[in-house]
Design an enzyme around this catalytic site. Structure first.
Site, short mmCIF file in Angstrom:
data_model
loop_
_atom_site.label_atom_id
_atom_site.label_comp_id
_atom_site.label_asym_id
_atom_site.label_seq_id
_atom_site.Cartn_x
_atom_site.Cartn_y
_atom_site.Cartn_z
N ASP A 41 0.84 -1.19 0.00
CA ASP A 41 0.00 0.00 0.00
C ASP A 41 0.88 1.25 0.00
O ASP A 41 1.98 1.23 0.55
CB ASP A 41 -0.72 -0.07 1.34
CG ASP A 41 -1.97 0.70 1.39
OD1 ASP A 41 -2.99 0.09 1.09
OD2 ASP A 41 -1.92 1.87 1.77
N LYS A 63 -3.97 3.24 -3.03
CA LYS A 63 -4.41 4.63 -3.22
C LYS A 63 -3.73 5.50 -2.19
O LYS A 63 -3.36 5.05 -1.14
CB LYS A 63 -5.92 4.72 -3.05
CG LYS A 63 -6.67 3.81 -3.98
CD LYS A 63 -8.16 4.04 -3.81
CE LYS A 63 -8.93 3.04 -4.61
NZ LYS A 63 -8.76 1.68 -4.08
N MET A 178 -8.82 10.39 6.78
CA MET A 178 -9.01 10.96 5.42
C MET A 178 -9.83 12.25 5.45
O MET A 178 -10.70 12.45 4.60
CB MET A 178 -9.71 9.92 4.50
CG MET A 178 -8.87 8.68 4.30
SD MET A 178 -9.74 7.36 3.45
CE MET A 178 -10.61 6.56 4.80
#
Ligand code: SAH
Length: 255
Positions: A41, A63, A178
């Protein structure tokens, strides 16, 4: 102590923790040493990637901060392909694979494909990263609940399934993952839901890494923090009274 064999043709979904390699579990270290192929990741700390078995192949797939990465289906297809080729496949993820980490989607696809897998939990940023910032997730004098929330919805919007009014009323401490891009909207929405403008908040950037930076503000002034160039992604937003303990509990970097 005996650790389980990392068998060929299996996939281990491993949490690498928030950054500091010292926060890896023994199982994670065992997997790093025994893997043939690592699918990594974007969030995983470089010091941890450096611990991978030198004979293993490392592939980066993930991502980062909403930036388009390889499609999720491509990642799962790759894991299945590698396992079927008889590799010991290590899917390495930041924090915990089952906390906002797409681990469940990948594990479900493996299960459906009949691939044997193991989940190795890691320390999630919302707990371990906070501890490095001197902010406890819970403290007796502050809160008896803590709520993890994603600030990232579809199309870069606020997640529609979050009941913001309930977060305004009932949740004592909120930890947003996030949330950097949505900080202004998150703060405004929480105040609209009844949280006081003066409530303490912290932005915890790159927790448990050498670049860790923490800034404290209030809900009303939280967006001012975005102007601070030392607060890059990944970052967490913490809202609630536990932030007030930081002046006494700030221990990082260690003396
Ligand atoms: N599975 C991960 C979360 C992945 S979602 C975990 O359990 O920690 C990605 C978000 O995690 C980032 O946007 C940020 O909010 C948070 N995050 C991950 N690592 C972090 C770190 N070292 N410092 C601060 N936030 C981090």
């Amino acid at each position: 102590m005996t650790l389980p064999d990392f068998l060929p043709g299996t996939v281990w979904l491993v949490g690498a923790g928030p950054g500091d390699p010292g926060l890896l579990t023994l199982l994670a270290a065992h997997a790093l040493a025994g893997a043939d192929h690592v699918v990594c990741d974007a969030l995983v700390d470089a010091r941890i990637v450096a611990m991978v078995n030198p004979a293993a192949e490392i592939e980066e797939m993930g991502k980062r901060g909403g930036v388009a990465g390889p499609k999720q289906e491509r990642i799962t297809a790759r894991l299945i392909e590698l396992a079927r080729a008889g590799k010991r496949v290590l899917r390495l993820k930041g924090g915990d694979p089952f906390v906002f980490g797409r681990g469940p989607e990948e594990a479900l696809a493996l299960a459906e494909a009949g691939i044997v897998f193991r989940i190795v939990p890691g320390i999630t940023a919302g707990i371990g990263g906070l501890a490095y910032a001197g902010i406890p997730a819970t403290a007796k004098q502050c809160n008896s609940t803590v709520t993890f929330v994603t600030g990232h919805g579809p199309d870069g919007d606020l997640p529609p399934e979050v009941d913001w009014d309930a977060l305004g009323r009932g949740a004592q401490v909120l930890v947003f993952y996030m949330a950097l891009r949505q900080l202004d909207r998150v703060a405004a929405r929480l105040m609209r839901a009844g949280r006081p403008a003066g409530e303490p908040v912290a932005l915890v950037s790159r927790a448990a890494t050498p670049g860790q930076a923490v800034r404290v503000a209030t809900l009303a002034t939280a967006t001012d923090l975005l102007a601070d160039p030392v607060l890059p992604s990944p970052a967490l937003l913490v809202v609630g009274p536990v932030v007030g303990l930081r002046p006494r509990l700030d221990w990082w970097p260690p003396q």
